[in-house]
Design a protein around this motif. Structure first.
Motif, PDB file in Angstrom:
ATOM      1  N   TYR A  20       0.827  -1.208   0.000  1.00 21.90           N
ATOM      2  CA  TYR A  20       0.000   0.000   0.000  1.00 21.90           C
ATOM      3  C   TYR A  20       0.863   1.261   0.000  1.00 21.90           C
ATOM      4  O   TYR A  20       0.645   2.180  -0.788  1.00 21.90           O
ATOM      5  CB  TYR A  20      -0.926  -0.013   1.214  1.00 21.90           C
ATOM      6  N   TYR A  24       2.427   5.154  -2.776  1.00 26.37           N
ATOM      7  CA  TYR A  24       2.622   6.580  -2.497  1.00 26.37           C
ATOM      8  C   TYR A  24       4.104   6.964  -2.577  1.00 26.37           C
ATOM      9  O   TYR A  24       4.529   7.973  -2.034  1.00 26.37           O
ATOM     10  CB  TYR A  24       2.053   6.929  -1.124  1.00 26.37           C
ATOM     11  N   ASP A 104      -6.995   1.494   9.478  1.00 28.03           N
ATOM     12  CA  ASP A 104      -7.310   1.851   8.095  1.00 28.03           C
ATOM     13  C   ASP A 104      -6.009   2.294   7.426  1.00 28.03           C
ATOM     14  O   ASP A 104      -5.323   3.175   7.923  1.00 28.03           O
ATOM     15  CB  ASP A 104      -8.348   2.978   8.082  1.00 28.03           C
ATOM     16  N   ASP A 106      -5.493   4.099   4.948  1.00 22.76           N
ATOM     17  CA  ASP A 106      -5.514   5.524   4.610  1.00 22.76           C
ATOM     18  C   ASP A 106      -5.115   6.378   5.813  1.00 22.76           C
ATOM     19  O   ASP A 106      -4.449   7.411   5.657  1.00 22.76           O
ATOM     20  CB  ASP A 106      -6.904   5.947   4.125  1.00 22.76           C
ATOM     21  N   GLN A 109      -1.318   6.100   6.223  1.00 19.72           N
ATOM     22  CA  GLN A 109      -0.650   6.912   5.212  1.00 19.72           C
ATOM     23  C   GLN A 109      -0.749   8.403   5.530  1.00 19.72           C
ATOM     24  O   GLN A 109       0.214   9.155   5.369  1.00 19.72           O
ATOM     25  CB  GLN A 109      -1.243   6.614   3.827  1.00 19.72           C
ATOM     26  N   ALA A 110      -1.924   8.819   6.016  1.00 21.49           N
ATOM     27  CA  ALA A 110      -2.113  10.232   6.350  1.00 21.49           C
ATOM     28  C   ALA A 110      -1.216  10.659   7.502  1.00 21.49           C
ATOM     29  O   ALA A 110      -0.632  11.752   7.492  1.00 21.49           O
ATOM     30  CB  ALA A 110      -3.577  10.497   6.696  1.00 21.49           C
TER      31      ALA A 110
END
Length: 233
Positions: A20, A24, A104, A106, A109-110
């Motif tokens: 994942y 990015y 999560d 996301d 990553q955030a």
């Protein structure tokens, strides 16, 4: 490309997270052996560490403390343990954030993006204001990074101390005893071999960012830093 060292003993979670994050454009390194974490950390020189708590041999709190002896790179804990005390211990042992499993992707990553931005990017005001600069070669004192021609390398605590000492006395010969004294603290034993190993590693890291042959050995006297990069910037 920013490097992330992922210390997670569940291979399924580790590989999914690696896949994942690589979308990015992060370079993700998975732990290979849980008894050589510090050796792997030194080799990778990551910009950020993702660290599980429940690990073989020693827990994540232990490894966080070990990393903090040599680096101030951001550390985010990932753990199924959701008690407030675990989160307090993570922060007190040197962690920067704590994410509870199941998480999560996301959100992970955030949080990584936010910490990277604070530590290395547009919000890293302390880094930009707190540095030594010689002919375009920067040593960032807070981030413990060296930068030249937009190439950046993360330094360990000992490498940082040596480079800072040499830069502050450019072209001056510093004896081995002077440098050993600079490395010495109350928690870490250093000897002549420690100095030699760290000089070798520091030379390699400087070469990696385009500064070759800058740390010179003065036989029978010690070492000196010579400006070999002037005009290359």
């Amino acid at each position: 490309m920013k490097r992330i060292y992922l210390i997670e003993d569940d291979p399924k979670i580790a590989n999914l997270l690696k896949e994942y994050l690589e979308r990015y454009e992060y370079e993700v390194f998975l732990v290979e052996a849980f008894d050589t974490i510090m050796e792997e950390f030194q080799k990778i020189s990551p910009h950020l560490v993702l660290l599980d708590i429940n690990l073989p041999r020693f827990d994540g709190f232990y490894w966080c403390r070990q990393i903090r002896h040599v680096s101030n790179c951001p550390i985010i804990f990932l753990s199924a343990r959701d008690s407030g005390m675990d989160q307090v211990m993570a922060i007190e042992n040197g962690g920067d954030d704590y994410i509870t499993k199941p998480f999560d992707f996301d959100v992970v990553q955030a949080k990584i993006k936010s910490i990277m931005r604070r530590s290395y990017g547009e919000y890293a005001n302390t880094k930009q204001a707190d540095f030594i600069e010689i002919s375009g070669f920067h040593l960032y004192l807070t981030a413990m990074e060296a930068q030249f021609n937009e190439q950046t390398v993360l330094l360990t605590k000992n490498e940082f101390i040596l480079l800072k000492t040499l830069m502050e006395q450019l072209n001056q010969v510093l004896s081995r005893s002077n440098l050993l004294e600079a490395l010495w603290d109350d928690e870490t034993f250093v000897d002549d071999n420690t100095l030699s190993v760290n000089i070798t590693r520091l030379r390699k890291k400087l070469e990696d960012i385009g500064i070759p042959n800058s740390i010179q050995t003065v036989r029978g006297a010690g070492y000196k830093l010579v400006n070999t990069w002037s005009g290359l910037a």
